[in-house]
Scaffold this active site. Structure first.
Site, PDB file in Angstrom:
ATOM      1  N   CYS A  10      37.433  47.135  29.221  1.00  0.00           N
ATOM      2  CA  CYS A  10      37.546  46.221  28.276  1.00  0.00           C
ATOM      3  C   CYS A  10      38.716  46.523  27.620  1.00  0.00           C
ATOM      4  O   CYS A  10      39.485  45.370  26.998  1.00  0.00           O
ATOM      5  CB  CYS A  10      36.591  46.633  27.060  1.00  0.00           C
ATOM      6  SG  CYS A  10      34.840  46.150  27.503  1.00  0.00           S
ATOM      7  N   HIS A  49      32.033  42.571  28.532  1.00  0.00           N
ATOM      8  CA  HIS A  49      31.284  44.024  28.717  1.00  0.00           C
ATOM      9  C   HIS A  49      29.951  43.866  29.348  1.00  0.00           C
ATOM     10  O   HIS A  49      28.857  43.524  28.549  1.00  0.00           O
ATOM     11  CB  HIS A  49      31.409  45.064  27.960  1.00  0.00           C
ATOM     12  CG  HIS A  49      30.881  46.231  28.285  1.00  0.00           C
ATOM     13  ND1 HIS A  49      31.840  47.315  28.768  1.00  0.00           N
ATOM     14  CD2 HIS A  49      29.702  46.952  28.274  1.00  0.00           C
ATOM     15  CE1 HIS A  49      31.291  48.324  29.111  1.00  0.00           C
ATOM     16  NE2 HIS A  49      29.816  48.325  28.818  1.00  0.00           N
ATOM     17  N   THR A  96      31.809  54.730  38.646  1.00  0.00           N
ATOM     18  CA  THR A  96      32.576  55.632  37.705  1.00  0.00           C
ATOM     19  C   THR A  96      32.844  55.027  36.230  1.00  0.00           C
ATOM     20  O   THR A  96      33.050  55.537  35.270  1.00  0.00           O
ATOM     21  CB  THR A  96      33.705  56.387  38.170  1.00  0.00           C
ATOM     22  OG1 THR A  96      34.669  55.359  38.520  1.00  0.00           O
ATOM     23  CG2 THR A  96      33.407  57.216  39.341  1.00  0.00           C
ATOM     24  N   HIS A  99      31.474  49.247  33.490  1.00  0.00           N
ATOM     25  CA  HIS A  99      31.747  47.819  33.129  1.00  0.00           C
ATOM     26  C   HIS A  99      31.877  47.059  34.504  1.00  0.00           C
ATOM     27  O   HIS A  99      32.495  47.675  35.422  1.00  0.00           O
ATOM     28  CB  HIS A  99      33.051  47.731  32.666  1.00  0.00           C
ATOM     29  CG  HIS A  99      33.646  46.300  32.153  1.00  0.00           C
ATOM     30  ND1 HIS A  99      34.153  46.039  30.861  1.00  0.00           N
ATOM     31  CD2 HIS A  99      33.737  45.076  32.899  1.00  0.00           C
ATOM     32  CE1 HIS A  99      34.617  44.564  30.972  1.00  0.00           C
ATOM     33  NE2 HIS A  99      34.328  44.175  32.072  1.00  0.00           N
ATOM     34  N   HIS A 101      32.275  45.520  38.011  1.00  0.00           N
ATOM     35  CA  HIS A 101      33.574  45.073  38.570  1.00  0.00           C
ATOM     36  C   HIS A 101      33.303  45.165  40.149  1.00  0.00           C
ATOM     37  O   HIS A 101      32.519  45.841  40.583  1.00  0.00           O
ATOM     38  CB  HIS A 101      34.718  46.044  38.184  1.00  0.00           C
ATOM     39  CG  HIS A 101      34.334  47.596  38.664  1.00  0.00           C
ATOM     40  ND1 HIS A 101      33.504  48.462  37.763  1.00  0.00           N
ATOM     41  CD2 HIS A 101      34.434  48.364  39.680  1.00  0.00           C
ATOM     42  CE1 HIS A 101      33.288  49.438  38.397  1.00  0.00           C
ATOM     43  NE2 HIS A 101      34.105  49.593  39.664  1.00  0.00           N
ATOM     44  N   HIS A 103      35.043  45.355  43.959  1.00  0.00           N
ATOM     45  CA  HIS A 103      35.841  46.001  44.700  1.00  0.00           C
ATOM     46  C   HIS A 103      36.231  44.898  45.866  1.00  0.00           C
ATOM     47  O   HIS A 103      35.456  44.649  46.347  1.00  0.00           O
ATOM     48  CB  HIS A 103      36.079  47.364  45.354  1.00  0.00           C
ATOM     49  CG  HIS A 103      35.485  48.543  44.332  1.00  0.00           C
ATOM     50  ND1 HIS A 103      36.377  49.507  44.011  1.00  0.00           N
ATOM     51  CD2 HIS A 103      34.673  48.652  43.567  1.00  0.00           C
ATOM     52  CE1 HIS A 103      36.269  50.287  43.355  1.00  0.00           C
ATOM     53  NE2 HIS A 103      34.846  50.181  42.896  1.00  0.00           N
TER      54      HIS A 103
HETATM   55  P1  AMP Z   1      33.895  52.485  40.623  1.00  0.00           P
HETATM   56  O1  AMP Z   1      34.004  53.949  41.109  1.00  0.00           O
HETATM   57  O2  AMP Z   1      33.267  51.552  41.459  1.00  0.00           O
HETATM   58  O3  AMP Z   1      33.182  52.661  39.059  1.00  0.00           O
HETATM   59  O4  AMP Z   1      35.128  51.997  40.474  1.00  0.00           O
HETATM   60  C1  AMP Z   1      35.976  52.295  39.443  1.00  0.00           C
HETATM   61  C2  AMP Z   1      37.480  52.236  39.982  1.00  0.00           C
HETATM   62  O5  AMP Z   1      38.325  51.835  38.844  1.00  0.00           O
HETATM   63  C3  AMP Z   1      37.947  53.351  40.694  1.00  0.00           C
HETATM   64  O6  AMP Z   1      38.331  52.765  41.975  1.00  0.00           O
HETATM   65  C4  AMP Z   1      39.377  53.722  39.830  1.00  0.00           C
HETATM   66  O7  AMP Z   1      40.455  54.099  40.812  1.00  0.00           O
HETATM   67  C5  AMP Z   1      39.587  52.371  39.260  1.00  0.00           C
HETATM   68  N1  AMP Z   1      40.358  52.581  37.813  1.00  0.00           N
HETATM   69  C6  AMP Z   1      40.221  53.394  36.938  1.00  0.00           C
HETATM   70  N2  AMP Z   1      41.009  53.270  35.906  1.00  0.00           N
HETATM   71  C7  AMP Z   1      41.610  52.319  36.290  1.00  0.00           C
HETATM   72  C8  AMP Z   1      42.889  51.634  35.613  1.00  0.00           C
HETATM   73  N3  AMP Z   1      43.454  51.999  34.513  1.00  0.00           N
HETATM   74  N4  AMP Z   1      43.642  50.670  36.277  1.00  0.00           N
HETATM   75  C9  AMP Z   1      43.041  50.249  37.546  1.00  0.00           C
HETATM   76  N5  AMP Z   1      42.263  50.932  38.179  1.00  0.00           N
HETATM   77  C10 AMP Z   1      41.259  51.625  37.686  1.00  0.00           C
HETATM   78 ZN    ZN Z   2      33.902  47.090  29.358  1.00  0.00          ZN
END
Ligand code: AMP
Ligand code: ZN
Length: 111
Positions: A10, A49, A96, A99, A101, A103
């Site tokens: 967010c 969100h 982790t 929100h 997302h 990949h």
């Molecule tokens: P997940 O483990 O599927 O929740 O993916 C979260 C991803 O966000 C991880 O691969 C992190 O490396 C990535 N991540 C966390 N903080 C940031 C950030 N500030 N900018 C870009 N990627 C991030």
């Molecule tokens: Zn969010």
């Protein structure tokens, strides 16, 4: 616009954490994963969100569509064509950031 004040994505959407955007549409943004695990590793994030992809799909199918459509556009631009689209859902599956997302990962980065 639904937002969680403690959520890192967010904050990126709001411009409070500056991250170069690779692309965007009305409902989603794309930027590079901070810890890439493949030659191409891009995240696509809905602007609003939602805790995970299931909540996103159930509350806002048009936002999920925008995420997939932006992912396809990013993959065309930055990868060789084929790509994986992964939505980790739940801590035990490796989520982790709570929100939703996607990949985008690929072994082949376009020059
Ligand atoms: P997940 O483990 O599927 O929740 O993916 C979260 C991803 O966000 C991880 O691969 C992190 O490396 C990535 N991540 C966390 N903080 C940031 C950030 N500030 N900018 C870009 N990627 C991030
Ligand atoms: Zn969010």
């Amino acid at each position: 616009m639904a937002r969680d004040l403690d959520c890192i994505f967010c904050k990126i959407v709001a411009g409070e954490i500056s991250t170069p955007l690779l692309g965007s549409n009305e409902l989603a943004i794309a930027f590079r994963d901070i810890a890439p695990r493949k030659p191409v590793h891009i995240l696509v994030v809905p602007r609003e969100h939602h805790a995970n992809v299931v909540e996103l799909a159930e509350s806002s199918p048009e936002e999920l569509h925008a995420v997939v459509s932006l992912a396809n556009q990013m993959a065309k631009q930055f990868s060789g064509g084929s790509f994986r689209l992964t939505f980790n859902t739940g801590a035990e599956a490796g989520q982790t950031v709570f929100h939703a997302h996607a990949h985008i990962t690929s072994e082949t980065a376009k020059a």
